[in-house]
Write a protein that holds these residues in place. Structure first.
Motif, PDB file in Angstrom:
ATOM      1  N   GLU A 176       0.848  -1.190   0.000  1.00 54.70           N
ATOM      2  CA  GLU A 176       0.000   0.000   0.000  1.00 54.70           C
ATOM      3  C   GLU A 176       0.885   1.241   0.000  1.00 54.70           C
ATOM      4  OE1 GLU A 176      -3.026   0.069   2.972  1.00 54.70           O
ATOM      5  OE2 GLU A 176      -3.566  -2.051   2.693  1.00 54.70           O
ATOM      6  N   ASP A 177       0.497   2.215  -0.812  1.00 56.63           N
ATOM      7  CA  ASP A 177       1.313   3.426  -0.967  1.00 56.63           C
ATOM      8  C   ASP A 177       1.559   4.136   0.362  1.00 56.63           C
ATOM      9  OD1 ASP A 177       1.583   3.032  -3.677  1.00 56.63           O
ATOM     10  OD2 ASP A 177      -0.055   4.381  -4.228  1.00 56.63           O
ATOM     11  N   ARG A 178       0.578   4.110   1.270  1.00 58.09           N
ATOM     12  CA  ARG A 178       0.733   4.855   2.520  1.00 58.09           C
ATOM     13  C   ARG A 178       1.858   4.297   3.392  1.00 58.09           C
ATOM     14  NH1 ARG A 178      -3.798   2.678   6.677  1.00 58.09           N
ATOM     15  NH2 ARG A 178      -4.156   0.617   5.754  1.00 58.09           N
ATOM     16  N   PHE A 179       2.259   3.048   3.144  1.00 59.11           N
ATOM     17  CA  PHE A 179       3.317   2.433   3.941  1.00 59.11           C
ATOM     18  C   PHE A 179       4.615   2.230   3.150  1.00 59.11           C
ATOM     19  CE2 PHE A 179      -0.471   0.424   6.205  1.00 59.11           C
ATOM     20  CZ  PHE A 179      -0.420   1.318   7.273  1.00 59.11           C
ATOM     21  N   ARG A 180       4.684   2.738   1.926  1.00 54.66           N
ATOM     22  CA  ARG A 180       5.912   2.569   1.139  1.00 54.66           C
ATOM     23  C   ARG A 180       7.017   3.433   1.745  1.00 54.66           C
ATOM     24  NH1 ARG A 180       5.197  -0.355  -3.526  1.00 54.66           N
ATOM     25  NH2 ARG A 180       3.059  -0.452  -4.345  1.00 54.66           N
ATOM     26  N   THR A 181       8.143   2.801   2.006  1.00 53.98           N
ATOM     27  CA  THR A 181       9.254   3.496   2.655  1.00 53.98           C
ATOM     28  C   THR A 181      10.492   2.630   2.512  1.00 53.98           C
ATOM     29  OG1 THR A 181       9.901   4.617   4.707  1.00 53.98           O
ATOM     30  CG2 THR A 181       8.894   2.447   4.934  1.00 53.98           C
ATOM     31  N   ASP A 182      11.657   3.199   2.798  1.00 58.23           N
ATOM     32  CA  ASP A 182      12.887   2.410   2.758  1.00 58.23           C
ATOM     33  C   ASP A 182      13.078   1.598   4.036  1.00 58.23           C
ATOM     34  OD1 ASP A 182      14.060   3.158   0.162  1.00 58.23           O
ATOM     35  OD2 ASP A 182      14.091   5.162   1.022  1.00 58.23           O
ATOM     36  N   LEU A 183      12.692   2.177   5.169  1.00 60.16           N
ATOM     37  CA  LEU A 183      12.835   1.475   6.435  1.00 60.16           C
ATOM     38  C   LEU A 183      11.693   1.870   7.360  1.00 60.16           C
ATOM     39  CD1 LEU A 183      14.735  -0.479   8.029  1.00 60.16           C
ATOM     40  CD2 LEU A 183      15.702   1.560   9.107  1.00 60.16           C
ATOM     41  N   ALA A 184      10.986   0.883   7.875  1.00 62.44           N
ATOM     42  CA  ALA A 184       9.872   1.121   8.792  1.00 62.44           C
ATOM     43  C   ALA A 184      10.207   0.568  10.167  1.00 62.44           C
ATOM     44  CB  ALA A 184       8.596   0.453   8.272  1.00 62.44           C
ATOM     45  N   PHE A 185       9.840   1.318  11.193  1.00 56.92           N
ATOM     46  CA  PHE A 185       9.954   0.831  12.571  1.00 56.92           C
ATOM     47  C   PHE A 185       8.632   1.048  13.279  1.00 56.92           C
ATOM     48  CE2 PHE A 185      10.654   1.819  17.108  1.00 56.92           C
ATOM     49  CZ  PHE A 185      11.006   0.542  17.518  1.00 56.92           C
ATOM     50  N   LEU A 186       8.193   0.021  13.985  1.00 58.14           N
ATOM     51  CA  LEU A 186       6.929   0.069  14.711  1.00 58.14           C
ATOM     52  C   LEU A 186       7.188  -0.283  16.165  1.00 58.14           C
ATOM     53  CD1 LEU A 186       3.829   0.299  14.645  1.00 58.14           C
ATOM     54  CD2 LEU A 186       3.739  -2.117  13.992  1.00 58.14           C
ATOM     55  N   GLY A 187       6.929   0.661  17.071  1.00 61.51           N
ATOM     56  CA  GLY A 187       7.129   0.395  18.490  1.00 61.51           C
ATOM     57  C   GLY A 187       6.698   1.590  19.325  1.00 61.51           C
ATOM     58  N   ASN A 188       6.110   1.326  20.482  1.00 56.92           N
ATOM     59  CA  ASN A 188       5.704   2.400  21.373  1.00 56.92           C
ATOM     60  C   ASN A 188       6.918   3.024  22.056  1.00 56.92           C
ATOM     61  OD1 ASN A 188       2.944   1.954  20.846  1.00 56.92           O
ATOM     62  ND2 ASN A 188       2.843   0.371  22.418  1.00 56.92           N
ATOM     63  N   ARG A 189       6.778   4.281  22.435  1.00 55.65           N
ATOM     64  CA  ARG A 189       7.857   4.996  23.124  1.00 55.65           C
ATOM     65  C   ARG A 189       7.890   4.572  24.589  1.00 55.65           C
ATOM     66  NH1 ARG A 189       8.365  11.625  22.930  1.00 55.65           N
ATOM     67  NH2 ARG A 189      10.476  11.830  23.828  1.00 55.65           N
ATOM     68  N   LEU A 190       8.972   3.941  24.997  1.00 56.74           N
ATOM     69  CA  LEU A 190       9.135   3.454  26.358  1.00 56.74           C
ATOM     70  C   LEU A 190      10.508   3.875  26.872  1.00 56.74           C
ATOM     71  CD1 LEU A 190       7.707  -0.144  25.863  1.00 56.74           C
ATOM     72  CD2 LEU A 190       6.573   1.743  27.041  1.00 56.74           C
ATOM     73  N   PRO A 191      10.659   4.048  28.189  1.00 56.63           N
ATOM     74  CA  PRO A 191      11.924   4.577  28.722  1.00 56.63           C
ATOM     75  C   PRO A 191      13.151   3.763  28.337  1.00 56.63           C
ATOM     76  CG  PRO A 191      10.205   4.690  30.391  1.00 56.63           C
ATOM     77  CD  PRO A 191       9.627   3.933  29.230  1.00 56.63           C
ATOM     78  N   ASP A 192      13.046   2.418  28.353  1.00 55.70           N
ATOM     79  CA  ASP A 192      14.242   1.628  28.048  1.00 55.70           C
ATOM     80  C   ASP A 192      14.340   1.268  26.568  1.00 55.70           C
ATOM     81  OD1 ASP A 192      12.275  -0.323  27.943  1.00 55.70           O
ATOM     82  OD2 ASP A 192      13.484  -1.842  28.972  1.00 55.70           O
ATOM     83  N   ARG A 193      13.545   1.939  25.740  1.00 59.45           N
ATOM     84  CA  ARG A 193      13.636   1.770  24.292  1.00 59.45           C
ATOM     85  C   ARG A 193      14.117   3.054  23.605  1.00 59.45           C
ATOM     86  NH1 ARG A 193       8.303  -0.281  22.100  1.00 59.45           N
ATOM     87  NH2 ARG A 193       9.240  -2.358  22.129  1.00 59.45           N
TER      88      ARG A 193
END
Length: 361
Positions: free
Chosen positions: A181-198
């Motif tokens: 899908e065009d909305r997700f076309r990218t060179d590098l994707a990262f999926l993760g919630n913002r957490l203190p030890d991340r």
């Protein structure tokens, strides 16, 4: 067997990264003929951000996060053969840890199931008064979804009768390749919630490589990043519902996994995101951690990066043909050895006494 699970949420992945693990494992148990009940509190707006309706393979009870709501759920779970307290429910954790271990009977197995063992262990060892320290030896066993020998050894030092990893995996009916899908076309994707030890590791392995490659496109999904400074070539899209994970994984040239600091330190903790992406035949780049080769072969089925510069180098070197070859190899590997059907069979073997648990209880 009749199973009763107490966890954060089966029906919502909102601020709840373990949802994929719960769903895959419990669905596979139900497919093997077991009865599954899941009890979750109405907390953290998860019910307002449901990803799925109540499934036909589990009976879901949403209880009010108070003493009365908890007791009703405990009473309803009393007929189960196996009662499980997952870590990280988010509310009433101490009460649940005590209540579930108190349900232990000669004909009923009680398990503490840690879905974030590195963080749990760090907390226990930092606080000698942590109540869980004294309850662990009372559980029939501790199960974990990762951590390998380091986690097993740590729990044994705390007096666990047995500590047995049941690793993350893929449900091929849920996570698979779809049309990009065009909305997700990218060179590098990262999926993760913002957490203190991340956060620091996301800066190192995602934000810094993006800043160094201004001609490349990067995509960031997950809760909590809206006010985080980032380069203009990063598209921040907020929370990504599980229904969109396949499309994201199928559309990006590569998908990045970043383990939280504690998970990387203990090693052997492949998160759900790796198996989700592999099931969709995505080319995965992961921060390097000990034990990854147990699950995917470096350079052939997954790309490793020890630094942000190495992430940037992978992105620069990748072309669609090589990315597809790596993703296809990863998909073949997880389907052959790392599905939730494999994990459910393993759990079944443990509970039926064909592995170490029978000797411990």
């Amino acid at each position: 067997m009749q199973f009763a699970f107490f966890g954060s949420s089966l029906v919502s992945a909102y601020w709840n990264g373990a949802a994929t693990y719960y769903r895959g494992l419990l669905k596979a148990l139900a497919a093997r003929g077991h009865s599954v009940a899941f009890y979750e509190p109405d907390a953290f707006e998860r019910q307002a951000h449901r990803d799925i309706d109540d499934p036909d393979w589990a009976r879901v009870t949403v209880f009010q996060p108070d003493a009365e709501g908890l007791q009703r759920s405990l009473d309803a779970a009393a007929s189960a053969d196996v009662v499980v307290k997952f870590s990280g429910v988010g509310v009433l954790d101490r009460e649940l840890e005590q209540a579930v271990v108190d349900m232990k009977r000669p004909n009923r197995t009680v398990l503490f199931w840690d879905v974030d063992a590195p963080a749990t262990l760090d907390s226990i060892f930092a606080d000698p008064a942590d109540p869980l320290r004294h309850q662990i030896p009372r559980y029939d066993a501790v199960m974990t979804y990762g951590g390998g020998e380091a986690v097993v050894s740590a729990y044994e030092k705390l007096g666990a009768k047995a500590c047995l990893p049941i690793y993350n995996a893929v449900d091929p009916a849920t996570h698979h390749r779809v049309e990009p899908e065009d909305r997700f076309r990218t060179d590098l994707a990262f999926l993760g919630n913002r957490l203190p030890d991340r956060e620091a590791r996301v800066e190192e392995f995602f934000l810094n490589p993006a800043a160094k490659l201004p001609e490349r496109r990067f995509l960031l999904g997950g809760n909590g990043w809206a006010d985080k400074p980032m380069s203009s070539n990063i598209d921040y899209i907020g929370h990504v519902y599980t229904r969109d994970h396949n499309a994201l994984n199928s559309s990006a040239l590569a998908v990045l996994n970043i383990n939280r600091e504690s998970m990387a330190r203990y090693g052997a903790s492949p998160p759900t995101r790796i198996f989700e992406a592999a099931g969709a035949a995505a080319c995965i780049v992961t921060d390097a951690w000990e034990g990854i080769e147990q699950f995917l072969e470096p350079d052939r089925e997954i790309l490793l990066a020890a630094t942000g510069d190495e992430v940037a180098a992978h992105v620069e070197a990748l072309d669609p043909e090589r990315a597809r070859a790596i993703g296809d190899a990863a998909c073949r590997r997880v389907l052959a050895a790392h599905t939730y059907s494999h994990r459910a069979e393993q759990l079944e073997a443990i509970l039926e006494g064909r592995e170490a648990l029978q000797e411990a209880i």
